[in-house]
Design a protein around this motif. Sequence first.
Motif, PDB file in Angstrom:
ATOM      1  N   TYR A  82       0.810  -1.307  -0.083  1.00  0.00           N
ATOM      2  CA  TYR A  82      -0.091   0.034   0.175  1.00  0.00           C
ATOM      3  C   TYR A  82       0.853   1.323   0.028  1.00  0.00           C
ATOM      4  CZ  TYR A  82      -3.728  -3.068   1.375  1.00  0.00           C
ATOM      5  OH  TYR A  82      -4.585  -4.240   1.284  1.00  0.00           O
ATOM      6  N   GLN A  83       0.333   2.311  -0.325  1.00  0.00           N
ATOM      7  CA  GLN A  83       1.054   3.559  -0.377  1.00  0.00           C
ATOM      8  C   GLN A  83      -0.051   4.608   0.331  1.00  0.00           C
ATOM      9  OE1 GLN A  83       0.922   5.940  -4.022  1.00  0.00           O
ATOM     10  NE2 GLN A  83      -0.017   4.179  -5.070  1.00  0.00           N
ATOM     11  N   ASP A  84       0.682   5.444   1.349  1.00  0.00           N
ATOM     12  CA  ASP A  84      -0.152   6.381   1.889  1.00  0.00           C
ATOM     13  C   ASP A  84       0.440   7.902   1.483  1.00  0.00           C
ATOM     14  OD1 ASP A  84      -1.759   5.014   4.036  1.00  0.00           O
ATOM     15  OD2 ASP A  84       0.244   4.506   4.545  1.00  0.00           O
ATOM     16  N   GLY A  85      -0.445   8.847   0.940  1.00  0.00           N
ATOM     17  CA  GLY A  85      -0.006  10.054   0.395  1.00  0.00           C
ATOM     18  C   GLY A  85      -0.803  10.867   0.341  1.00  0.00           C
ATOM     19  N   PRO A  86      -0.740  12.193  -0.004  1.00  0.00           N
ATOM     20  CA  PRO A  86      -1.718  13.330  -0.049  1.00  0.00           C
ATOM     21  C   PRO A  86      -2.297  13.195  -1.479  1.00  0.00           C
ATOM     22  CG  PRO A  86       0.703  13.969  -0.744  1.00  0.00           C
ATOM     23  CD  PRO A  86       0.850  12.657   0.151  1.00  0.00           C
ATOM     24  N   GLU A  87      -3.575  13.389  -1.216  1.00  0.00           N
ATOM     25  CA  GLU A  87      -4.448  13.235  -2.395  1.00  0.00           C
ATOM     26  C   GLU A  87      -5.432  14.311  -2.447  1.00  0.00           C
ATOM     27  OE1 GLU A  87      -7.457   9.870  -3.938  1.00  0.00           O
ATOM     28  OE2 GLU A  87      -5.557   9.213  -2.989  1.00  0.00           O
ATOM     29  N   GLY A  88      -5.652  14.925  -3.606  1.00  0.00           N
ATOM     30  CA  GLY A  88      -6.879  15.955  -3.807  1.00  0.00           C
ATOM     31  C   GLY A  88      -7.767  15.404  -4.899  1.00  0.00           C
ATOM     32  N   CYS A  89      -8.604  16.475  -5.213  1.00  0.00           N
ATOM     33  CA  CYS A  89      -9.618  16.141  -6.073  1.00  0.00           C
ATOM     34  C   CYS A  89     -10.177  17.560  -6.693  1.00  0.00           C
ATOM     35  CB  CYS A  89     -10.856  15.448  -5.618  1.00  0.00           C
ATOM     36  SG  CYS A  89     -12.087  14.961  -6.885  1.00  0.00           S
ATOM     37  N   LEU A  90     -10.256  17.475  -8.083  1.00  0.00           N
ATOM     38  CA  LEU A  90     -10.682  18.804  -8.654  1.00  0.00           C
ATOM     39  C   LEU A  90     -12.221  19.051  -8.255  1.00  0.00           C
ATOM     40  CD1 LEU A  90      -9.511  18.049 -12.335  1.00  0.00           C
ATOM     41  CD2 LEU A  90      -8.618  19.640 -10.579  1.00  0.00           C
ATOM     42  N   SER A  91     -13.016  18.049  -7.748  1.00  0.00           N
ATOM     43  CA  SER A  91     -14.314  18.371  -7.214  1.00  0.00           C
ATOM     44  C   SER A  91     -14.284  18.801  -5.727  1.00  0.00           C
ATOM     45  CB  SER A  91     -15.094  17.148  -7.470  1.00  0.00           C
ATOM     46  OG  SER A  91     -15.329  16.885  -8.661  1.00  0.00           O
ATOM     47  N   ILE A  92     -13.006  18.873  -5.293  1.00  0.00           N
ATOM     48  CA  ILE A  92     -12.900  19.285  -3.878  1.00  0.00           C
ATOM     49  C   ILE A  92     -11.651  20.427  -3.955  1.00  0.00           C
ATOM     50  CG2 ILE A  92     -12.363  18.841  -1.467  1.00  0.00           C
ATOM     51  CD1 ILE A  92     -13.418  15.977  -2.143  1.00  0.00           C
ATOM     52  N   PRO A  93     -11.838  21.546  -4.515  1.00  0.00           N
ATOM     53  CA  PRO A  93     -10.809  22.473  -4.943  1.00  0.00           C
ATOM     54  C   PRO A  93      -9.932  22.946  -3.452  1.00  0.00           C
ATOM     55  CG  PRO A  93     -12.590  23.529  -5.511  1.00  0.00           C
ATOM     56  CD  PRO A  93     -13.018  22.057  -5.007  1.00  0.00           C
ATOM     57  N   GLY A  94      -8.652  22.818  -3.741  1.00  0.00           N
ATOM     58  CA  GLY A  94      -7.625  23.465  -2.696  1.00  0.00           C
ATOM     59  C   GLY A  94      -7.510  22.668  -1.677  1.00  0.00           C
ATOM     60  N   LEU A  95      -7.969  21.436  -1.359  1.00  0.00           N
ATOM     61  CA  LEU A  95      -8.031  20.716  -0.064  1.00  0.00           C
ATOM     62  C   LEU A  95      -7.188  19.342  -0.446  1.00  0.00           C
ATOM     63  CD1 LEU A  95     -11.274  21.427   1.235  1.00  0.00           C
ATOM     64  CD2 LEU A  95      -9.140  22.634   1.897  1.00  0.00           C
ATOM     65  N   ARG A  96      -6.350  18.924   0.268  1.00  0.00           N
ATOM     66  CA  ARG A  96      -5.654  17.577   0.227  1.00  0.00           C
ATOM     67  C   ARG A  96      -5.700  16.902   1.757  1.00  0.00           C
ATOM     68  NH1 ARG A  96      -2.878  17.212  -4.575  1.00  0.00           N
ATOM     69  NH2 ARG A  96      -1.106  15.916  -3.699  1.00  0.00           N
ATOM     70  N   TRP A  97      -5.531  15.516   1.688  1.00  0.00           N
ATOM     71  CA  TRP A  97      -5.270  14.882   2.455  1.00  0.00           C
ATOM     72  C   TRP A  97      -4.537  13.413   2.546  1.00  0.00           C
ATOM     73  CZ3 TRP A  97     -10.163  16.821   1.441  1.00  0.00           C
ATOM     74  CH2 TRP A  97     -10.735  17.935   1.977  1.00  0.00           C
ATOM     75  N   ASP A  98      -3.950  12.877   3.358  1.00  0.00           N
ATOM     76  CA  ASP A  98      -3.350  11.549   3.310  1.00  0.00           C
ATOM     77  C   ASP A  98      -4.512  10.584   2.967  1.00  0.00           C
ATOM     78  OD1 ASP A  98      -0.677  12.366   3.119  1.00  0.00           O
ATOM     79  OD2 ASP A  98      -0.198  11.975   5.214  1.00  0.00           O
ATOM     80  N   CYS A  99      -4.204   9.616   2.056  1.00  0.00           N
ATOM     81  CA  CYS A  99      -5.141   8.538   1.639  1.00  0.00           C
ATOM     82  C   CYS A  99      -4.446   7.487   1.474  1.00  0.00           C
ATOM     83  CB  CYS A  99      -5.975   9.013   0.409  1.00  0.00           C
ATOM     84  SG  CYS A  99      -7.378   7.918  -0.096  1.00  0.00           S
ATOM     85  N   ARG A 100      -4.950   6.221   1.773  1.00  0.00           N
ATOM     86  CA  ARG A 100      -4.323   5.041   1.550  1.00  0.00           C
ATOM     87  C   ARG A 100      -4.621   4.430   0.301  1.00  0.00           C
ATOM     88  NH1 ARG A 100      -2.511   0.415   5.664  1.00  0.00           N
ATOM     89  NH2 ARG A 100      -0.966   1.701   5.919  1.00  0.00           N
ATOM     90  N   ARG A 101      -3.827   3.830  -0.538  1.00  0.00           N
ATOM     91  CA  ARG A 101      -4.205   3.339  -1.805  1.00  0.00           C
ATOM     92  C   ARG A 101      -3.249   2.171  -2.266  1.00  0.00           C
ATOM     93  NH1 ARG A 101      -8.819   5.372  -4.415  1.00  0.00           N
ATOM     94  NH2 ARG A 101      -8.920   7.391  -3.989  1.00  0.00           N
ATOM     95  N   HIS A 102      -3.638   1.138  -3.000  1.00  0.00           N
ATOM     96  CA  HIS A 102      -2.959   0.296  -3.492  1.00  0.00           C
ATOM     97  C   HIS A 102      -1.503   0.632  -4.168  1.00  0.00           C
ATOM     98  CE1 HIS A 102      -5.522  -3.227  -2.316  1.00  0.00           C
ATOM     99  NE2 HIS A 102      -6.349  -2.355  -2.693  1.00  0.00           N
ATOM    100  N   LEU A 103      -0.253   0.026  -3.923  1.00  0.00           N
ATOM    101  CA  LEU A 103       0.704   0.682  -4.582  1.00  0.00           C
ATOM    102  C   LEU A 103       0.870   0.265  -6.053  1.00  0.00           C
ATOM    103  CD1 LEU A 103       3.461   2.055  -4.274  1.00  0.00           C
ATOM    104  CD2 LEU A 103       4.490  -0.030  -3.668  1.00  0.00           C
ATOM    105  N   HIS A 104       0.308  -0.713  -6.424  1.00  0.00           N
ATOM    106  CA  HIS A 104       0.364  -1.519  -8.025  1.00  0.00           C
ATOM    107  C   HIS A 104      -0.919  -1.623  -8.298  1.00  0.00           C
ATOM    108  CE1 HIS A 104       4.826  -1.164  -7.696  1.00  0.00           C
ATOM    109  NE2 HIS A 104       4.860  -1.927  -6.655  1.00  0.00           N
ATOM    110  N   VAL A 105      -1.148  -1.523  -9.444  1.00  0.00           N
ATOM    111  CA  VAL A 105      -2.623  -1.961 -10.154  1.00  0.00           C
ATOM    112  C   VAL A 105      -2.424  -1.896 -11.671  1.00  0.00           C
ATOM    113  CG1 VAL A 105      -4.144  -0.959  -8.272  1.00  0.00           C
ATOM    114  CG2 VAL A 105      -3.572   0.422 -10.582  1.00  0.00           C
ATOM    115  N   VAL A 106      -2.969  -3.096 -12.242  1.00  0.00           N
ATOM    116  CA  VAL A 106      -3.255  -2.839 -13.589  1.00  0.00           C
ATOM    117  C   VAL A 106      -4.371  -2.549 -13.997  1.00  0.00           C
ATOM    118  CG1 VAL A 106      -2.972  -4.381 -15.785  1.00  0.00           C
ATOM    119  CG2 VAL A 106      -1.212  -4.648 -13.840  1.00  0.00           C
TER     120      VAL A 106
END
Length: 182
Positions: A82-106
Amino acid sequence: MTVQPIRLFGDPVLRTRAAEVTDFDAELRHLVRDLWDTMQEAGGAGIAAPQLGVGLRVFTYHCDGFAGHLVNPTFEVVGDEYQDGPEGCLSIPGLRWDCRRHLHVVAKGWNMHGEPVEVEGSDLLARCVQHETDHLDGVVFVDRLDVETRKRAMREIREADWFDGAVPVLKQSPHPLFGEAN
């Protein structure tokens, strides 16, 4: 350039599962161009059709040297890292928080002409694919945050200048990892 307005957090279209694309026609190619132009203009790494108010399973991406689009995407997790890291979204402008995701996907899907596509790349591309595929399932990344971070995120969203006061809805992702955040 066909830049479109981006739907913001609280808009019901962001909470609705998008429909499979069945017609690979000029209208789909126009949508992909609109997604690309809007993503580029907004400086995003990716954007999904629901963010433009279109309920179809399409997204564009441009991150870490990879660029393109996927129609009717799916992804498979590779490994158990897994990877933890800052994530943002164009539908939530100007805000970012750390989010967990899988490190590798196809990721697999089709291009706008109906030809099969497979995408595999860096951890940033994996994060982008997961984020945009969640959008197609009516899931916004704040749903994936740990409890404390999500509480802080919701408070910051409610305080944001762009937020219209709609009652935010949280939704579970159908993809693996949801509920296992941080």
